[in-house]
Design a protein around this motif. Structure first.
Motif, PDB file in Angstrom:
ATOM      1  N   ILE A 135       0.825  -1.198   0.000  1.00 52.55           N
ATOM      2  CA  ILE A 135       0.000   0.000   0.000  1.00 52.55           C
ATOM      3  C   ILE A 135       0.867   1.258   0.000  1.00 52.55           C
ATOM      4  O   ILE A 135       0.552   2.255  -0.671  1.00 52.55           O
ATOM      5  CB  ILE A 135      -0.946  -0.019   1.212  1.00 52.55           C
ATOM      6  CG1 ILE A 135      -1.931  -1.182   1.083  1.00 52.55           C
ATOM      7  CG2 ILE A 135      -1.700   1.297   1.342  1.00 52.55           C
ATOM      8  CD1 ILE A 135      -2.838  -1.363   2.281  1.00 52.55           C
ATOM      9  N   ALA A 136       1.976   1.216   0.733  1.00 51.64           N
ATOM     10  CA  ALA A 136       2.877   2.369   0.744  1.00 51.64           C
ATOM     11  C   ALA A 136       3.453   2.618  -0.652  1.00 51.64           C
ATOM     12  O   ALA A 136       3.574   3.778  -1.087  1.00 51.64           O
ATOM     13  CB  ALA A 136       4.009   2.146   1.749  1.00 51.64           C
ATOM     14  N   ASP A 137       3.811   1.556  -1.367  1.00 56.34           N
ATOM     15  CA  ASP A 137       4.309   1.716  -2.732  1.00 56.34           C
ATOM     16  C   ASP A 137       3.225   2.273  -3.653  1.00 56.34           C
ATOM     17  O   ASP A 137       3.504   3.094  -4.538  1.00 56.34           O
ATOM     18  CB  ASP A 137       4.807   0.372  -3.272  1.00 56.34           C
ATOM     19  CG  ASP A 137       6.103  -0.063  -2.616  1.00 56.34           C
ATOM     20  OD1 ASP A 137       6.804   0.798  -2.065  1.00 56.34           O
ATOM     21  OD2 ASP A 137       6.402  -1.273  -2.655  1.00 56.34           O
ATOM     22  N   GLU A 138       1.979   1.835  -3.457  1.00 51.28           N
ATOM     23  CA  GLU A 138       0.867   2.356  -4.258  1.00 51.28           C
ATOM     24  C   GLU A 138       0.673   3.845  -3.997  1.00 51.28           C
ATOM     25  O   GLU A 138       0.439   4.630  -4.935  1.00 51.28           O
ATOM     26  CB  GLU A 138      -0.410   1.586  -3.927  1.00 51.28           C
ATOM     27  CG  GLU A 138      -1.586   1.932  -4.812  1.00 51.28           C
ATOM     28  CD  GLU A 138      -1.410   1.453  -6.241  1.00 51.28           C
ATOM     29  OE1 GLU A 138      -1.982   2.090  -7.147  1.00 51.28           O
ATOM     30  OE2 GLU A 138      -0.684   0.453  -6.452  1.00 51.28           O
ATOM     31  N   MET A 139       0.783   4.267  -2.750  1.00 53.59           N
ATOM     32  CA  MET A 139       0.681   5.688  -2.418  1.00 53.59           C
ATOM     33  C   MET A 139       1.807   6.484  -3.078  1.00 53.59           C
ATOM     34  O   MET A 139       1.584   7.588  -3.585  1.00 53.59           O
ATOM     35  CB  MET A 139       0.732   5.871  -0.901  1.00 53.59           C
ATOM     36  CG  MET A 139      -0.482   5.355  -0.159  1.00 53.59           C
ATOM     37  SD  MET A 139      -0.295   5.496   1.642  1.00 53.59           S
ATOM     38  CE  MET A 139      -0.107   7.266   1.811  1.00 53.59           C
ATOM     39  N   GLY A 198      -9.537   7.922  -1.557  1.00 49.46           N
ATOM     40  CA  GLY A 198     -10.636   7.030  -1.909  1.00 49.46           C
ATOM     41  C   GLY A 198     -10.227   6.005  -2.951  1.00 49.46           C
ATOM     42  O   GLY A 198     -10.584   4.817  -2.847  1.00 49.46           O
ATOM     43  N   ALA A 199      -9.480   6.451  -3.964  1.00 48.56           N
ATOM     44  CA  ALA A 199      -9.003   5.521  -4.987  1.00 48.56           C
ATOM     45  C   ALA A 199      -8.065   4.484  -4.385  1.00 48.56           C
ATOM     46  O   ALA A 199      -8.111   3.300  -4.753  1.00 48.56           O
ATOM     47  CB  ALA A 199      -8.292   6.296  -6.100  1.00 48.56           C
ATOM     48  N   LEU A 200      -7.226   4.919  -3.443  1.00 48.81           N
ATOM     49  CA  LEU A 200      -6.315   3.981  -2.790  1.00 48.81           C
ATOM     50  C   LEU A 200      -7.094   2.937  -1.998  1.00 48.81           C
ATOM     51  O   LEU A 200      -6.753   1.743  -2.023  1.00 48.81           O
ATOM     52  CB  LEU A 200      -5.364   4.738  -1.867  1.00 48.81           C
ATOM     53  CG  LEU A 200      -4.386   3.883  -1.058  1.00 48.81           C
ATOM     54  CD1 LEU A 200      -3.429   3.144  -1.986  1.00 48.81           C
ATOM     55  CD2 LEU A 200      -3.601   4.756  -0.076  1.00 48.81           C
ATOM     56  N   PHE A 201      -8.142   3.363  -1.312  1.00 43.87           N
ATOM     57  CA  PHE A 201      -8.966   2.422  -0.546  1.00 43.87           C
ATOM     58  C   PHE A 201      -9.613   1.393  -1.472  1.00 43.87           C
ATOM     59  O   PHE A 201      -9.603   0.186  -1.181  1.00 43.87           O
ATOM     60  CB  PHE A 201     -10.043   3.180   0.223  1.00 43.87           C
ATOM     61  CG  PHE A 201     -11.028   2.282   0.918  1.00 43.87           C
ATOM     62  CD1 PHE A 201     -10.699   1.674   2.115  1.00 43.87           C
ATOM     63  CD2 PHE A 201     -12.276   2.031   0.363  1.00 43.87           C
ATOM     64  CE1 PHE A 201     -11.598   0.830   2.763  1.00 43.87           C
ATOM     65  CE2 PHE A 201     -13.179   1.195   0.989  1.00 43.87           C
ATOM     66  CZ  PHE A 201     -12.834   0.589   2.195  1.00 43.87           C
ATOM     67  N   ILE A 202     -10.164   1.850  -2.582  1.00 40.23           N
ATOM     68  CA  ILE A 202     -10.821   0.925  -3.520  1.00 40.23           C
ATOM     69  C   ILE A 202      -9.815  -0.058  -4.096  1.00 40.23           C
ATOM     70  O   ILE A 202     -10.082  -1.264  -4.195  1.00 40.23           O
ATOM     71  CB  ILE A 202     -11.515   1.726  -4.633  1.00 40.23           C
ATOM     72  CG1 ILE A 202     -12.687   2.533  -4.037  1.00 40.23           C
ATOM     73  CG2 ILE A 202     -12.030   0.797  -5.725  1.00 40.23           C
ATOM     74  CD1 ILE A 202     -13.340   3.462  -5.020  1.00 40.23           C
ATOM     75  N   ARG A 203      -8.632   0.437  -4.487  1.00 41.93           N
ATOM     76  CA  ARG A 203      -7.615  -0.461  -5.042  1.00 41.93           C
ATOM     77  C   ARG A 203      -7.163  -1.478  -4.002  1.00 41.93           C
ATOM     78  O   ARG A 203      -6.959  -2.659  -4.334  1.00 41.93           O
ATOM     79  CB  ARG A 203      -6.416   0.361  -5.524  1.00 41.93           C
ATOM     80  CG  ARG A 203      -6.701   1.243  -6.736  1.00 41.93           C
ATOM     81  CD  ARG A 203      -5.453   1.991  -7.158  1.00 41.93           C
ATOM     82  NE  ARG A 203      -5.709   2.912  -8.253  1.00 41.93           N
ATOM     83  CZ  ARG A 203      -4.779   3.682  -8.819  1.00 41.93           C
ATOM     84  NH1 ARG A 203      -3.529   3.626  -8.369  1.00 41.93           N
ATOM     85  NH2 ARG A 203      -5.099   4.491  -9.800  1.00 41.93           N
ATOM     86  N   SER A 204      -6.993  -1.037  -2.763  1.00 43.13           N
ATOM     87  CA  SER A 204      -6.564  -1.961  -1.709  1.00 43.13           C
ATOM     88  C   SER A 204      -7.636  -3.014  -1.444  1.00 43.13           C
ATOM     89  O   SER A 204      -7.325  -4.188  -1.250  1.00 43.13           O
ATOM     90  CB  SER A 204      -6.268  -1.181  -0.423  1.00 43.13           C
ATOM     91  OG  SER A 204      -5.268  -0.209  -0.635  1.00 43.13           O
ATOM     92  N   TYR A 205      -8.897  -2.591  -1.441  1.00 45.13           N
ATOM     93  CA  TYR A 205     -10.000  -3.529  -1.218  1.00 45.13           C
ATOM     94  C   TYR A 205     -10.065  -4.557  -2.345  1.00 45.13           C
ATOM     95  O   TYR A 205     -10.213  -5.760  -2.097  1.00 45.13           O
ATOM     96  CB  TYR A 205     -11.317  -2.760  -1.126  1.00 45.13           C
ATOM     97  CG  TYR A 205     -12.498  -3.612  -0.724  1.00 45.13           C
ATOM     98  CD1 TYR A 205     -12.755  -3.882   0.612  1.00 45.13           C
ATOM     99  CD2 TYR A 205     -13.348  -4.141  -1.690  1.00 45.13           C
ATOM    100  CE1 TYR A 205     -13.837  -4.665   0.991  1.00 45.13           C
ATOM    101  CE2 TYR A 205     -14.429  -4.933  -1.329  1.00 45.13           C
ATOM    102  CZ  TYR A 205     -14.665  -5.188   0.013  1.00 45.13           C
ATOM    103  OH  TYR A 205     -15.733  -5.967   0.366  1.00 45.13           O
TER     104      TYR A 205
END
Length: 253
Positions: free
Chosen positions: A162-166, A194-201
């Motif tokens: 997730i840190a890399d995605e951010m 919000g986009a990060l949350f959706i991608r992580s989910y």
């Protein structure tokens, strides 16, 4: 949990402390912290003895003092809280350098600083001598609920993902000329969150389906069983045993 994962607090080595089974070290640190907390705050000398014991562990584990001290900065918020206690606490007061301070507040500040610092230092030494994968295996060996162990395992594994995605999202925004400078840019940051949350989910769902397709039934496989013999238990528990002696003397003297 079979894959390796080295965290930033870990310091690679082959000392007698490094090679101890993880569940023995977890038990020793927990017992040490409980003994420190049970020590009367008035037994000032006892906390100095505890610090010497941790210094001996660090020396045995070949962990430099600078390495430990640098990671003690995590307790800065607690230090700030402790500094305020002599000013806001009630009761008998005493003048120190022209300041009126509460006696109970001074003792309370000392109690928080001494016990908090020793607890954090013990945790730093544990993290410095034990890899994350070994810590998880140690928790499993100590019969921690398997679901909690699995949650911790996934948090460790996918925290970096997730840190890399951010980081990639930040680079994408900056490559398009975006730079957050004020309140008016909060909307863009909120959409990114919000986009990060959706991608992580969505990633979590894909990982879960992949696990199910490989036979996951609610329990993670343990490829190697971590065991400890009697001598290793004695070696690990020598720290809390010595601390217990100090605690008893601190209460008696």
């Amino acid at each position: 949990m079979s894959g390796g994962h080295t965290h930033r607090l870990y310091r690679h080595g082959h000392s007698p402390v490094h090679v101890l089974p993880p569940h023995t070290k977890l038990t020793a640190v927990l017992a040490f912290v409980l003994i420190v907390v049970a020590t009367p705050r008035e037994a000032v000398w006892a906390f100095g003895a505890y610090a010497v014991l941790l210094a001996l562990v660090a020396y045995t584990a070949r962990v430099p003092a600078g390495f430990v001290l640098g990671r003690l900065l995590i307790e800065v918020p607690f230090v700030a809280f402790a500094v305020l206690m002599p000013f806001v606490a009630e009761g008998e007061r005493v003048d120190v350098l022209g300041l009126s301070l509460s006696v109970n507040g001074l003792w309370g500040a000392w109690n928080v600083l001494a016990k908090g610092t020793l607890g954090v230092a013990a945790s730093v030494l544990l993290a410095a001598t034990t890899e994350l994968r070994e810590l998880l295996l140690g928790l499993q060996r100590l019969k921690l609920p398997p679901l909690l162990v699995q949650i911790a395992s996934f948090m460790i594994r996918y925290g970096d993902v997730i840190a890399d995605e951010m980081r990639r999202m930040r680079i994408a925004r900056e490559s398009r000329g975006f730079e957050a400078r004020g309140v008016r840019h909060w909307g863009v940051l909120a959409k990114s969150a919000g986009a990060l949350f959706i991608r992580s989910y969505e990633r979590g769902e894909r990982v879960h389906l992949a696990m199910l397709s490989r036979g996951y039934s609610g329990a993670m496989p343990v490829p190697d069983e971590v065991a400890a013999d009697r001598s290793q238990w004695w070696y690990a528990l020598s720290l809390p045993a010595a601390a217990l002696v100090v605690c008893v003397l601190g209460r008696v003297l």
